[in-house]
Structure formats: C-alpha cells, structure tokens
Motif scaffolding. Sequence first.
Motif, PDB file in Angstrom:
ATOM      1  N   ARG A  14      -0.887   2.960  10.631  1.00  0.00           N
ATOM      2  CA  ARG A  14      -0.102   2.600   9.390  1.00  0.00           C
ATOM      3  C   ARG A  14       1.376   2.954   9.478  1.00  0.00           C
ATOM      4  N   VAL A  15       2.142   1.768   9.177  1.00  0.00           N
ATOM      5  CA  VAL A  15       3.637   1.866   9.079  1.00  0.00           C
ATOM      6  C   VAL A  15       4.176   2.109   7.651  1.00  0.00           C
ATOM      7  N   LYS A  16       5.027   3.079   7.704  1.00  0.00           N
ATOM      8  CA  LYS A  16       5.600   3.374   6.657  1.00  0.00           C
ATOM      9  C   LYS A  16       6.510   2.339   6.276  1.00  0.00           C
ATOM     10  N   MET A  17       6.674   1.936   5.061  1.00  0.00           N
ATOM     11  CA  MET A  17       7.451   0.883   4.410  1.00  0.00           C
ATOM     12  C   MET A  17       8.319   1.361   3.287  1.00  0.00           C
ATOM     13  N   THR A  18       9.394   1.047   3.144  1.00  0.00           N
ATOM     14  CA  THR A  18      10.062   1.376   1.954  1.00  0.00           C
ATOM     15  C   THR A  18       9.702   0.422   0.858  1.00  0.00           C
ATOM     16  N   GLU A  19      10.416   0.645  -0.352  1.00  0.00           N
ATOM     17  CA  GLU A  19       9.808  -0.302  -1.494  1.00  0.00           C
ATOM     18  C   GLU A  19      10.471  -1.805  -1.421  1.00  0.00           C
ATOM     19  N   THR A  20      11.604  -1.896  -0.818  1.00  0.00           N
ATOM     20  CA  THR A  20      12.097  -3.258  -0.444  1.00  0.00           C
ATOM     21  C   THR A  20      11.287  -4.042   0.430  1.00  0.00           C
ATOM     22  N   GLU A  21      10.844  -3.312   1.506  1.00  0.00           N
ATOM     23  CA  GLU A  21      10.062  -3.769   2.521  1.00  0.00           C
ATOM     24  C   GLU A  21       8.570  -4.292   1.914  1.00  0.00           C
ATOM     25  N   LYS A  22       8.171  -3.382   1.378  1.00  0.00           N
ATOM     26  CA  LYS A  22       6.722  -3.650   0.440  1.00  0.00           C
ATOM     27  C   LYS A  22       6.917  -4.911  -0.222  1.00  0.00           C
ATOM     28  N   LEU A  23       7.861  -5.025  -1.235  1.00  0.00           N
ATOM     29  CA  LEU A  23       8.458  -6.323  -1.836  1.00  0.00           C
ATOM     30  C   LEU A  23       8.436  -7.486  -1.169  1.00  0.00           C
ATOM     31  N   GLU A  24       9.224  -7.314   0.017  1.00  0.00           N
ATOM     32  CA  GLU A  24       9.491  -8.553   0.989  1.00  0.00           C
ATOM     33  C   GLU A  24       8.210  -9.128   1.469  1.00  0.00           C
ATOM     34  N   SER A  25       7.240  -8.056   2.030  1.00  0.00           N
ATOM     35  CA  SER A  25       6.039  -8.413   2.555  1.00  0.00           C
ATOM     36  C   SER A  25       5.293  -9.125   1.648  1.00  0.00           C
ATOM     37  N   LEU A  26       5.227  -8.661   0.365  1.00  0.00           N
ATOM     38  CA  LEU A  26       4.253  -9.125  -0.828  1.00  0.00           C
ATOM     39  C   LEU A  26       4.866 -10.429  -0.958  1.00  0.00           C
ATOM     40  N   MET A  27       6.088 -10.569  -0.931  1.00  0.00           N
ATOM     41  CA  MET A  27       6.706 -12.145  -1.337  1.00  0.00           C
ATOM     42  C   MET A  27       6.358 -13.047  -0.293  1.00  0.00           C
ATOM     43  N   GLU A  28       6.290 -12.621   1.016  1.00  0.00           N
ATOM     44  CA  GLU A  28       5.741 -13.414   2.015  1.00  0.00           C
ATOM     45  C   GLU A  28       4.490 -14.147   2.154  1.00  0.00           C
ATOM     46  N   ARG A  29       3.525 -13.025   1.824  1.00  0.00           N
ATOM     47  CA  ARG A  29       2.240 -13.447   1.464  1.00  0.00           C
ATOM     48  C   ARG A  29       1.898 -14.293   0.199  1.00  0.00           C
ATOM     49  N   ILE A  30       2.548 -14.111  -0.788  1.00  0.00           N
ATOM     50  CA  ILE A  30       2.110 -14.859  -1.911  1.00  0.00           C
ATOM     51  C   ILE A  30       3.134 -16.154  -1.695  1.00  0.00           C
ATOM     52  N   GLY A  31       4.100 -16.271  -1.096  1.00  0.00           N
ATOM     53  CA  GLY A  31       4.794 -17.551  -0.937  1.00  0.00           C
ATOM     54  C   GLY A  31       5.991 -17.788  -1.811  1.00  0.00           C
ATOM     55  N   LEU A  32       6.790 -16.535  -2.296  1.00  0.00           N
ATOM     56  CA  LEU A  32       7.724 -16.694  -3.261  1.00  0.00           C
ATOM     57  C   LEU A  32       9.324 -16.809  -2.599  1.00  0.00           C
ATOM     58  N   ARG A  33       9.980 -17.396  -3.313  1.00  0.00           N
ATOM     59  CA  ARG A  33      11.280 -17.752  -2.475  1.00  0.00           C
ATOM     60  C   ARG A  33      12.144 -16.400  -2.601  1.00  0.00           C
ATOM     61  N   HIS A  34      13.135 -16.477  -1.876  1.00  0.00           N
ATOM     62  CA  HIS A  34      13.896 -15.140  -1.820  1.00  0.00           C
ATOM     63  C   HIS A  34      14.816 -14.782  -3.123  1.00  0.00           C
ATOM     64  N   LYS A  35      15.072 -13.935  -3.517  1.00  0.00           N
ATOM     65  CA  LYS A  35      15.814 -13.400  -4.674  1.00  0.00           C
ATOM     66  C   LYS A  35      15.266 -14.117  -5.815  1.00  0.00           C
ATOM     67  N   PRO A  36      13.958 -13.823  -6.211  1.00  0.00           N
ATOM     68  CA  PRO A  36      13.374 -14.390  -7.386  1.00  0.00           C
ATOM     69  C   PRO A  36      14.036 -13.701  -8.659  1.00  0.00           C
ATOM     70  N   LYS A  37      13.788 -14.263  -9.616  1.00  0.00           N
ATOM     71  CA  LYS A  37      14.257 -13.877 -11.250  1.00  0.00           C
ATOM     72  C   LYS A  37      12.864 -12.869 -11.564  1.00  0.00           C
ATOM     73  N   VAL A  38      13.211 -12.080 -12.131  1.00  0.00           N
ATOM     74  CA  VAL A  38      12.348 -10.836 -12.741  1.00  0.00           C
ATOM     75  C   VAL A  38      12.484 -11.035 -14.331  1.00  0.00           C
ATOM     76  N   ILE A  39      11.428 -11.273 -14.831  1.00  0.00           N
ATOM     77  CA  ILE A  39      11.441 -11.409 -16.307  1.00  0.00           C
ATOM     78  C   ILE A  39      10.698 -10.216 -16.816  1.00  0.00           C
ATOM     79  N   ASP A  40      11.016  -9.412 -17.592  1.00  0.00           N
ATOM     80  CA  ASP A  40      10.465  -8.235 -18.107  1.00  0.00           C
ATOM     81  C   ASP A  40       9.846  -8.506 -19.621  1.00  0.00           C
ATOM     82  N   LEU A  41       8.429  -8.555 -19.758  1.00  0.00           N
ATOM     83  CA  LEU A  41       8.121  -9.000 -21.277  1.00  0.00           C
ATOM     84  C   LEU A  41       7.777  -7.653 -22.171  1.00  0.00           C
ATOM     85  N   SER A  42       7.687  -6.656 -21.398  1.00  0.00           N
ATOM     86  CA  SER A  42       7.281  -5.361 -21.847  1.00  0.00           C
ATOM     87  C   SER A  42       8.165  -4.750 -22.960  1.00  0.00           C
TER      88      SER A  42
END
Length: 368
Positions: A14-42
């Motif tokens: 297991r490779v330790k990843m930072t929060e930004t690296e985790k987010l980038e890897s997740l974005m690559e898997r899902i297929g999101l663009r870079h610098k997405p807009k985050v909308i918080d509805l809570s």
Amino acid sequence: MIHVGSYRPTKKKRVKMTETEKLESLMERIGLRHKPKVIDLSRKTGTVETLTEARINCTKEEKDLFLYYFLQQFPGRTLVFANSKDCIRRLVSIFTLLQTKPLPLHADMHQKQRLKNLEKFTADPNSLLLASDVAARGLDIPNVQHVFHYQVPLTVENYVHRSGRTARASKEGISVMLIGPDDVKNYRKIIHTLNRNEDLPMIPVDYQMLPSLKQRLSLALKIDVTDYRFEKKKRQNNWFIKAANEMDIELDDRHLLNDIGDSQEQSQHKHHMKQLKQELNSLLHSTLTSKTFSGKYPTKTGKLMMPEESKKGSDAISSVKKDKKSQEKLIQQIQKERILMSKALDNKKKEKQSKRQQKKNKRKNKES
C-alpha cells in the motif's frame, strides 16, 4: 519427485497518499476534469430555515408540568419524543387522566396499532403523539406544528431527525427541548455540532398559571401511582393463584404474594379512587386562573369579576419570536447604557486629568 507448493499471491504494498493525491486518483477513475467546481448543498445549521428552535430549563421533576403547560397554552398537533418506552408508558397513563388523549407509538407495539394511532394523530388537529425514536425517521406526518423533546436526544442525528417531523414542505414549525440537569451535556453537544453561536431561545412561560396546573398534575400522579401499585399486586396474586391451580395446590389468603385486603377493603380502595378521579375531573373542567386571583369577595354590583382565562390558541412560534425580539431589544438597551456610562466615565477622567494639568502649569508659572 519435487513437490510444488500452492501459489500464494503476494500482497501489493500500500502506497501512502495525501488527500490531494487521493482526490486526483479518484477524479481519474471517474473521469472528471481538472479543477472541478464543488457545490456544497449541506446546511450550516443542520435544520431547515422554517424551523423555530426553543428550550425550557427545568428540573427533572418539573418536566411533566412544563409539558402539560405547553399542551394547554399552545394547542395543535404535537409530537412528543422520549428516549425510552417506559417513559412513554408513564406519560400515556398520566396524560390520559388529564384528558389530553395521548397516543403512544413505540417498538413494542404491533404494526396495526401503530398505524391506527398514526391515523388518529393525522385526523385530529389537536392530537398528541407520544413516541420513541421509531417515529423520528421514515414517517411523513403532515401538518405537525410542534415537536417536543421530553428528553434531550442522545445524538445530534436523532435531534435533527426528530425536529424534521415538523416544518416540512416549507411550512413553519417549532422544536422545543426540555433541559434538565442531566440533559445539559447532550444539549451542549448538539449546540456545538450544529454550529450554534448562542443558546436556543427560551419559551415564554406564564408562571402564574403553573400552580393551578401543578394541582391537577399532582392529583393525576397520585391516582396513577396508587392505582398502579394496587393493580400490580393484584396481577401478581392472580398469577400466583393460576400457577397454584395448574399444580392442584389449594391456597389460602395467607399464602398470597401481596396483601390487597379483603373484599371490603378493596371496595374502599375503589371508592377512594373514584373520589380522587371526580376531584380531578372537577379541576379539569374549572377555568385556569392565576395564583393571585381569589374569588372570595364579590364586587359592589354583586357580580364576581372573573379574570381572563389564559390565552389559548396563541402561536408558539410567534411567542418565541416576540420574546426573542424583546430580549434582543433589552440587550441592545443595556449595551447602549453601558456605552453611555463608559463615555461619561471617560469624560470625567479627561476632566480630572485636564484639571491636574492646569494645576501643574500654574505651579510651574509661579515657580518661574
């Protein structure tokens, strides 16, 4: 011959990843663009904007009294939550004697009885439902005006879900917490988690009406406790007699578990209970008057001027908002007075300093 062992796949490191690296890897898997807009509805507060929240500080023994006061002062469809089934059963027996027609709802009830009580609750605009956290989720009961937390919920999620039974579909509603000494810790936790900068506003209470309500409640409690103890002894004796009959054992009254007296004493008990219930019934049908009123002395005209009965039907939400506004005005007035006082003190200090300086200057002039 050479024995070949079973193949064991090696575990991937297991490779330790930072929060930004985790987010980038997740974005690559899902297929999101870079610098997405985050909308918080809570929501920041955790509850809807149309919900008015309030509290009543009291002792553990006064909870029944303030619940009864709220039901008398603010009629409407009210949902009362408690943390235990035993508490609900106790409240049902007491408020049945007080003729508020409570409807229980908890996990030990059959589904048919639950649905039946829910139908009754929705049919009557002034109904009262005493429920556990079974009713906190998954129920869409229309037009619930008041949610009353007889016991402060143990978690923030339960508080949000309980309070969510009212103020639905952009309608207004009120959520009231009864806070005793044992509930302060949970109350503080809820306030902190929901990012509240200040305490919930207090429900305005007409303390002059409490003595007459307390008289009714104390009599209902007396009836409930006396009747419960007698019926409990009777049930235990009946169970003991039934068990003895099944084993063909003859019993004498001396062998019974509890002494409930002979037939004459039992009839006296029934007569005493009947008298207490009649007394309570007369109190319930009398008008609620303040403590200061005495009807002993009539006026000159011969007519006894009765005081106005406490205003029923007043809106709990508007009364809380009015009280909150008056408190805010009072605080603002106090703050203004403090500012004026501080300014006056500063002016006095400046005057004293100027006088001292003038005296020093005069002395210097004389010396020179």
